[in-house]
Design a protein around this motif. Structure first.
Motif, mmCIF file in Angstrom:
data_model
loop_
_atom_site.group_PDB
_atom_site.id
_atom_site.type_symbol
_atom_site.label_atom_id
_atom_site.label_comp_id
_atom_site.label_asym_id
_atom_site.label_seq_id
_atom_site.Cartn_x
_atom_site.Cartn_y
_atom_site.Cartn_z
ATOM 1 N N ARG A 272 0.832 -1.208 0.000
ATOM 2 C CA ARG A 272 0.000 0.000 0.000
ATOM 3 C C ARG A 272 0.866 1.258 0.000
ATOM 4 N N TYR A 273 1.976 1.232 0.735
ATOM 5 C CA TYR A 273 2.874 2.395 0.762
ATOM 6 C C TYR A 273 3.514 2.614 -0.608
ATOM 7 N N GLN A 279 1.739 6.782 -6.993
ATOM 8 C CA GLN A 279 0.718 7.771 -7.340
ATOM 9 C C GLN A 279 1.228 9.193 -7.132
ATOM 10 N N GLN A 280 2.008 9.400 -6.085
ATOM 11 C CA GLN A 280 2.568 10.725 -5.837
ATOM 12 C C GLN A 280 3.577 11.121 -6.927
ATOM 13 N N ILE A 281 4.399 10.163 -7.383
ATOM 14 C CA ILE A 281 5.352 10.459 -8.461
ATOM 15 C C ILE A 281 4.620 10.767 -9.758
ATOM 16 N N GLU A 282 3.576 9.999 -10.069
ATOM 17 C CA GLU A 282 2.796 10.268 -11.282
ATOM 18 C C GLU A 282 2.112 11.630 -11.206
ATOM 19 N N ARG A 283 1.620 11.985 -10.020
ATOM 20 C CA ARG A 283 0.963 13.289 -9.876
ATOM 21 C C ARG A 283 1.959 14.431 -10.069
ATOM 22 N N LYS A 284 3.174 14.286 -9.557
ATOM 23 C CA LYS A 284 4.195 15.320 -9.755
ATOM 24 C C LYS A 284 4.603 15.431 -11.216
ATOM 25 N N ALA A 285 4.710 14.299 -11.900
ATOM 26 C CA ALA A 285 5.069 14.331 -13.316
ATOM 27 C C ALA A 285 3.982 15.003 -14.154
ATOM 28 N N LYS A 286 2.711 14.740 -13.819
ATOM 29 C CA LYS A 286 1.624 15.360 -14.553
ATOM 30 C C LYS A 286 1.577 16.858 -14.301
#
Length: 310
Positions: A272-273, A279-286
């Protein structure tokens, strides 16, 4: 001299039946001890079992967990033919080794959901040194390994008549029930009271009480089974042919080690971690592609005002 002769003849007469067949005496003695690292609850449970089994002998803690064959020498030293060894691991798990010394067999159990007598606060009580009635579930006769487990439990928990520190009374019942592949052990007090015509029970019975009405010569008597503790459940793991060694004659394939359960829980938490980190890395890339991150200039697109009206 006459008194000595009378005592000898009386003892020899008691040891034989009317047909001249010698009476087989039930001589069972149990050695109870634990390893290093037991918790206070496990230690109190050991003391409760020692009180319930007047034919038992309690010894000091064993320093080793690998050289269990030394228990056969201890049993021979204390003149015991049954051994009950509590093995504690990591301060969380408790395993019980039950063996017939010195020839075996040996059964290893995993103990769970243990509750001591003082912890449960049940109103029932039994006489110290009295003998129990052993009640086994009919499931014990369904498989060969369960028959062997039943026989070993009978030798350990069945207090022989006339044993050391025993009293000629039977005032409690030990129940052994199989459910979900585990052996549930509970202890009840037998409380018998007279029933009058005007006696009517108005209060509902609790889960720890069972009622039986028996008819005697002087009238009806009400027998209640009130739980006194301790209670715990055992999961059989493996059965060895000899005492604390030898080939494996039965192995429980459905048993899952508590270490493996804790490892799977840690892996699920780690999964889960890792998912949240991805998800946090994908959000920063977007955000970086859209120019929404702070400290980074937004690229000039074809529909920007500065490009259209240049």
């Amino acid at each position: 001299m006459t008194a000595v002769y009378k005592s000898i003849t009386a003892s020899s007469a008691k040891s034989t039946t009317a047909n001249g067949v010698p009476v087989k005496k039930n001589k069972q003695r149990v050695l109870i001890l634990s390893s290093r690292g037991v918790t206070f609850r496990q230690r109190h449970l050991l003391n409760d079992l020692y009180v319930l089994l007047p034919h038992s002998r309690k010894d000091a803690k064993l320093d080793t967990k690998t050289k269990l064959y030394q228990l056969n020498e201890l049993a021979d030293l204390y003149n015991c033919n049954n051994v009950m060894f509590f093995e504690a691991r990591k301060g969380k798990d408790l395993y019980i080794w039950m063996s017939k010394a010195p020839n075996g067999p040996t059964i290893k159990f995993h103990m769970q959901n243990l509750h001591t007598t003082s912890e449960l606060h049940f109103p029932g009580n039994c006489l110290r040194g009295s003998r129990p009635i052993l009640s086994f579930d009919a499931t014990f006769n369904s498989a060969p390994h369960l028959i062997l487990i039943k026989e070993l439990l009978t030798h350990i928990f069945g207090v022989p008549k006339g044993a050391r520190k025993t009293k000629p009374f039977v005032d409690h019942v030990m129940g052994f029930t199989i459910a979900d592949g585990k052996i549930w052990i509970r202890c009840f007090e037998i409380r018998e009271t007279a029933v009058s015509k005007s006696d009517a029970r108005t209060q509902p019975m609790e889960d720890t009480e069972k009622e039986v009405v028996a008819v005697g010569e002087k009238g009806e008597t009400k027998i209640n089974l009130i739980e006194i503790g301790p209670r715990f459940l055992l999961t059989p793991i493996v059965i060895l042919e000899s005492s604390f060694g030898g080939p494996v004659i039965y192995e429980n394939k459905e048993f899952v080690s508590p270490n493996q359960i804790r490892s799977e829980l840690r892996l699920s938490k780690a999964g889960r971690y890792n998912q949240r980190a991805e998800q946090q890395i994908e959000r920063k890339a977007k955000k970086g592609e859209l120019g929404l991150r702070t400290g980074k200039e937004r690229p000039n697109g074809e529909l920007e005002d500065r490009v259209l009206f240049a």
